[in-house]
Design an enzyme around this catalytic site. Structure first.
Site, PDB file in Angstrom:
ATOM      1  N   LYS A 135     -12.331  32.632  44.568  1.00  0.00           N
ATOM      2  CA  LYS A 135     -13.781  32.309  44.027  1.00  0.00           C
ATOM      3  C   LYS A 135     -13.569  31.773  42.756  1.00  0.00           C
ATOM      4  CE  LYS A 135     -17.190  35.343  41.971  1.00  0.00           C
ATOM      5  NZ  LYS A 135     -17.758  36.871  41.858  1.00  0.00           N
ATOM      6  N   GLN A 136     -12.656  31.943  42.021  1.00  0.00           N
ATOM      7  CA  GLN A 136     -12.367  31.753  40.581  1.00  0.00           C
ATOM      8  C   GLN A 136     -10.877  31.756  40.214  1.00  0.00           C
ATOM      9  OE1 GLN A 136     -13.855  34.577  37.931  1.00  0.00           O
ATOM     10  NE2 GLN A 136     -13.782  36.037  39.607  1.00  0.00           N
ATOM     11  N   TRP A 141     -14.448  42.899  32.396  1.00  0.00           N
ATOM     12  CA  TRP A 141     -13.170  42.508  31.523  1.00  0.00           C
ATOM     13  C   TRP A 141     -13.768  41.195  30.579  1.00  0.00           C
ATOM     14  CZ3 TRP A 141      -9.486  38.711  33.956  1.00  0.00           C
ATOM     15  CH2 TRP A 141      -9.958  37.608  34.767  1.00  0.00           C
ATOM     16  N   ASP A 142     -14.925  40.745  30.835  1.00  0.00           N
ATOM     17  CA  ASP A 142     -15.465  39.702  29.836  1.00  0.00           C
ATOM     18  C   ASP A 142     -14.809  39.658  28.192  1.00  0.00           C
ATOM     19  OD1 ASP A 142     -17.126  40.129  32.294  1.00  0.00           O
ATOM     20  OD2 ASP A 142     -18.051  38.325  31.634  1.00  0.00           O
ATOM     21  N   GLU A 170     -11.094  38.009  43.326  1.00  0.00           N
ATOM     22  CA  GLU A 170     -12.324  38.966  43.852  1.00  0.00           C
ATOM     23  C   GLU A 170     -12.521  38.610  45.216  1.00  0.00           C
ATOM     24  OE1 GLU A 170     -15.828  38.716  41.385  1.00  0.00           O
ATOM     25  OE2 GLU A 170     -14.777  39.797  39.739  1.00  0.00           O
TER      26      GLU A 170
END
Length: 820
Positions: free
Chosen positions: A621-622, A362-363, A501
């Site tokens: 995580k993010q 998805w970057d 994630e």
């Protein structure tokens, strides 16, 4: 590291070599080559690699008794090899030299960002005091994407004799650039053959094992020297030497203190996927024969780069500006105007290494918003990559018992799901189930990119055809997966994994996934609303065509409308919950883990190695919930929540930001970027810390070894967009530029150039609390600019200076009150 347009390394550090190779990669959007020294080979500190956009191959490996199939971006034959040794008069030849040899005395390499070249100066000295100065300049041509070239100049000091040079093309290549993949099948090339032509051109061709893509490389070597030397020099060329997988050319060139020797190596690379070429071998041989000499190649290459820098101008003073130029350089090497003509997506790690196997995630969400305002043709080509794989996404949804299109979390060549079923935890050495394929929010990212591209470019034709088809099928997918919960009087989306994630199941649960991820549900609601709106606005002929192609029943839209207003968004203790039940998870002792491990970015691996699981904790995580603040302006986000029956006020949003800021390990380079973006409007005093981390993430390899395996393209493009849109609050909607500037003190002076709706290059700049906008001469209408609630009309061929608003207006706020 000095020079506003240079990225330099002084001295040779073997432990840093692979990082430098990644950051000194040269490319042109068609192919790229890591910045390895030409005299080195794979192994130890070095990993030469050449990768072509979209060229994948799949192999089967055995992991823990299971057959596992992986598609990899293929490491192609190495065109770089050029090694050398001195042959003093009356003495035996010296050893083959490289930066690893004990004779090394000086070493410096400089990436020239403006010219797109990698320059090296290396000095050797043997025990007899004989010195050899070697200067190299390499390029991967930005104007003619099939060509690359390397010039090597030798200067003798304290001796007379000759230089023996061996140039080669090496096809004996494997994909071994990522340690944790090395036990998997990695030989993707087969059917090698080599040859030589009467004019001295040498070539190698091969194919990929499964995808059957043919490659051909051809090389020519020319020599020249100092005063009095002829263009072809006076050196001796030996007969080329061939093996089945390699081809070599050897030259012996006279050199002394009065005259240097220069070797130019020019290479052409073609594949069976190229158009209108006949055979790749014929095209490669012809391409290298007709290529200009090095000086002319360099000049045309620099002109091509100058055009790119002009279109994507970004002016930020100081070290931040220098890093941003490096980021832009690598974005343009991966995704150049040449990319628009290829069937490729956005490789998360660029064309710089083999991490993530070169897959598309998805970057693009972080990349296309930048590209659409500079190179819209590239954005459209990248969206076409998704459109061509829409049938595969529809088949995947059908196989999962859903309607519409389910785009894969990891994509490669044909659009199937490429996410591995197992992944290795290097800390424990255990292979574990990989559930990241449940990140269905990738479909919302595709829809978002389509919509934002069309808003920025006014490409109504795309929106009403390919774009509409993708949006409608993604909306169908979300509608088919939304279940009604009478107890909540809400629709729910269950069994997913969010952007975080870490959380891929509930503690002790026998099934994978979590329910009602807030980011997933809110973006799904956005897709359903946009798709409904778009369908109703379509011209009747287009609507009829879409109905025929998709089999869509217009009655479905009533349900879409209902779901888009009643999807469940969970809350706990006054903040938006990352997912249903998140607030019931245990709190982690963050201080204890930081004290014990130091770097806890990969907290999931740490806990698994301890026999625990991150699924038990409120630990991310993010950015996950906070990604909503990255995608949508405060006003847009408030409108989305209002549509869903909630009121998102500033107090709730700030509390949400604070909650997750304290519970995020930042195990992804994208996390610091998103946090900087959000904090710039919530806690400005904290934003720069995260912005600085996003800027330096790859430069200093903040994750400890990952950049050497490939740069993080989304984070690099995201930092550019942070200046372009984050600091300006730029939105493109309603045929106008909407600005709500929030510059940080450390980024209070900057300028960007954008391309808005075909108007040519519009310059925006901020300095001393004032905004400058300059619109080029054109036949287009004036530009409408909305700033601080006031509309300004900027005529073509004029510029204006406007005072920045002193505070945010209410229409930019999240709203009033709490959850409704």
């Amino acid at each position: 590291m000095t020079g506003a347009w240079e990225w330099s390394y002084e001295g040779y550090e073997p432990d840093e070599e692979r990082l430098r190779e990644a950051l000194c990669t040269l490319g042109n959007g068609y192919f790229a080559t890591r910045g390895a020294a030409s005299e080195t080979s794979t192994g130890g500190p070095h990993y030469p690699g050449t990768y072509m956009a979209g060229c994948y191959d799949r192999l089967i490996s055995t992991v823990q008794g299971r057959k596992v199939e992986n598609a990899d971006l293929v490491n192609l034959p190495n065109w770089l090899p050029l090694r050398y040794r001195i042959r003093p008069v009356g003495a035996d030849p010296g050893p083959w030299l490289s930066p690893d040899h004990e004779h090394l005395k000086e070493h410096r390499q400089t990436l020239d960002l403006r010219r797109g070249t990698l320059n090296r100066r290396t000095v050797y000295e043997d025990g007899a005091g004989r010195r050899l100065d070697v200067e190299q300049c390499s390029l991967v041509h930005m104007g003619t994407p099939h060509l690359a070239a390397l010039r090597t100049a030798f200067t003798a000091d304290g001796w007379t004799g000759s230089i023996e040079v061996e140039a080669a093309i090496d096809g004996d290549i494997r994909n071994t650039g990522v340690p944790r993949y090395r036990d998997l099948s990695n030989r993707h090339l087969t059917a090698w053959s080599t040859g030589t032509e009467q004019d001295g051109v040498v070539w190698l061709r091969c194919r990929t094992v499964e995808s059957d893509i043919g490659f051909a490389l051809a090389s020519r070597v020319a020599t020249s020297g100092g005063p009095g030397r002829s263009p072809e020099g006076s050196g001796r060329h030996s007969r080329p030497r061939q093996t089945p997988r390699q081809v070599f050319q050897t030259l012996v060139l006279p050199v002394d203190a009065e005259r240097d020797a220069v070797v130019d190596k020019t290479v052409a690379l073609y594949t069976s996927r190229d158009r209108a070429i006949g055979s790749p071998l014929r095209a490669a041989v012809a391409g290298v024969r007709t290529a200009p000499d090095f000086a002319e190649l360099l000049a045309s290459h620099c002109r091509a780069w100058a055009g790119l820098w002009d279109r994507a101008r970004i002016e930020v003073p100081g070290e931040a500006g220098r890093i941003l130029r490096l980021h832009l350089f690598h974005v343009l090497q991966t995704l150049s105007p040449h990319t628009a003509e290829l069937d490729v997506g956005v490789p998360a790690r660029g064309l710089h290494g083999e991490a993530y196997r070169g897959h598309v995630f998805w970057d693009e969400l972080f990349v296309l918003r930048f590209l659409s305002l500079h190179f819209p043709e590239v954005s459209r080509g990248l969206l076409d990559y998704r459109y061509r794989r829409l049938p595969a996404a529809c088949r995947a949804a059908q196989q999962a018992g859903r309607a519409g299109a389910m785009f894969p979390w990891q994509s490669a060549d044909d659009g199937r799901e490429e996410t591995q079923e197992l992944h290795l935890n290097p800390r424990s050495g255990r292979w574990l189930p990989d559930r990241s394929r449940l990140q269905h929010h990738v479909g919302s990212a595709v829809a978002y990119n389509v919509w934002q591209y069309c808003q920025a470019t006014a490409d109504t034709d795309y929106l009403h055809s390919k774009g509409a088809e993708m949006l409608l099928q993604i909306a169908r997918f979300w509608a088919s997966g939304a279940d009604w919960d009478a107890s909540l009087a809400r629709y729910r989306i269950r069994g997913v994994v969010g952007p975080d994630e870490y959380h891929d199941a509930y503690p002790g649960a026998g099934s994978a996934g979590i329910d009602d991820n807030a980011y997933t549900n809110v973006t799904a609601a956005w897709v359903l609303a946009r798709a409904t709106e778009l369908y109703r606005d379509l011209p009747e002929p287009r609507r009829r065509t879409l109905l025929e192609r998709s089999g869509l029943d217009p009655a479905e839209l009533e349900r879409w409308e209902d779901i888009s207003r009643r999807l469940y968004v969970p809350y706990h203790r006054g903040v938006i919950s990352q997912f249903a039940g998140y607030g019931e998870l245990d709190e982690l002792d963050w201080a204890a883990y930081r004290k014990r491990y130091g770097d806890i970015r990969r907290l999931d691996r740490i806990l698994e190695a301890e026999g625990d699981t991150v699924n038990r904790y409120q630990a991310s995580k993010q950015a996950d919930v906070l990604m909503l603040g990255y995608l949508f302006s405060p006003g847009e986000l408030g409108g989305l929540f209002q549509r869903l029956g909630h009121v998102l006020d500033d107090e709730t949003w700030r509390a949400t930001v604070d909650h997750y800021l304290a519970r995020t390990s930042h195990g992804s380079t994208l996390s610091s970027l998103v946090h900087a973006w959000v904090l710039a409007r919530v806690h400005r005093e904290e934003a720069w810390t995260y912005c600085e981390e996003a800027l330096t993430g790859d430069v200093v390899d903040i994750q400890g070894g990952t950049t050497a395996e490939g740069i993080h393209l989304g984070a690099m493009a995201g930092t550019l967009d942070f200046v372009q849109r984050g600091m300006t609050g730029l939105e493109t909607r309603d045929d106008a530029l909407w600005l709500s500037p929030a510059p940080l003190p450390q980024l209070s002076k900057f300028g960007v150039r954008i391309r808005f709706r075909g108007l040519g290059d519009v310059d925006l700049g901020i300095r001393a609390r004032r905004l400058r906008i300059a619109v080029p001469h054109s036949h287009h209408p004036a530009v409408r600019l909305v700033l601080g609630g006031h509309t300004h009309v900027i005529a073509p061929g004029t510029e204006r200076w406007l005072d920045l608003p002193t505070g945010r207006r209410s229409d930019r706020r999240h709203g009033k009150g709490r959850q409704g």
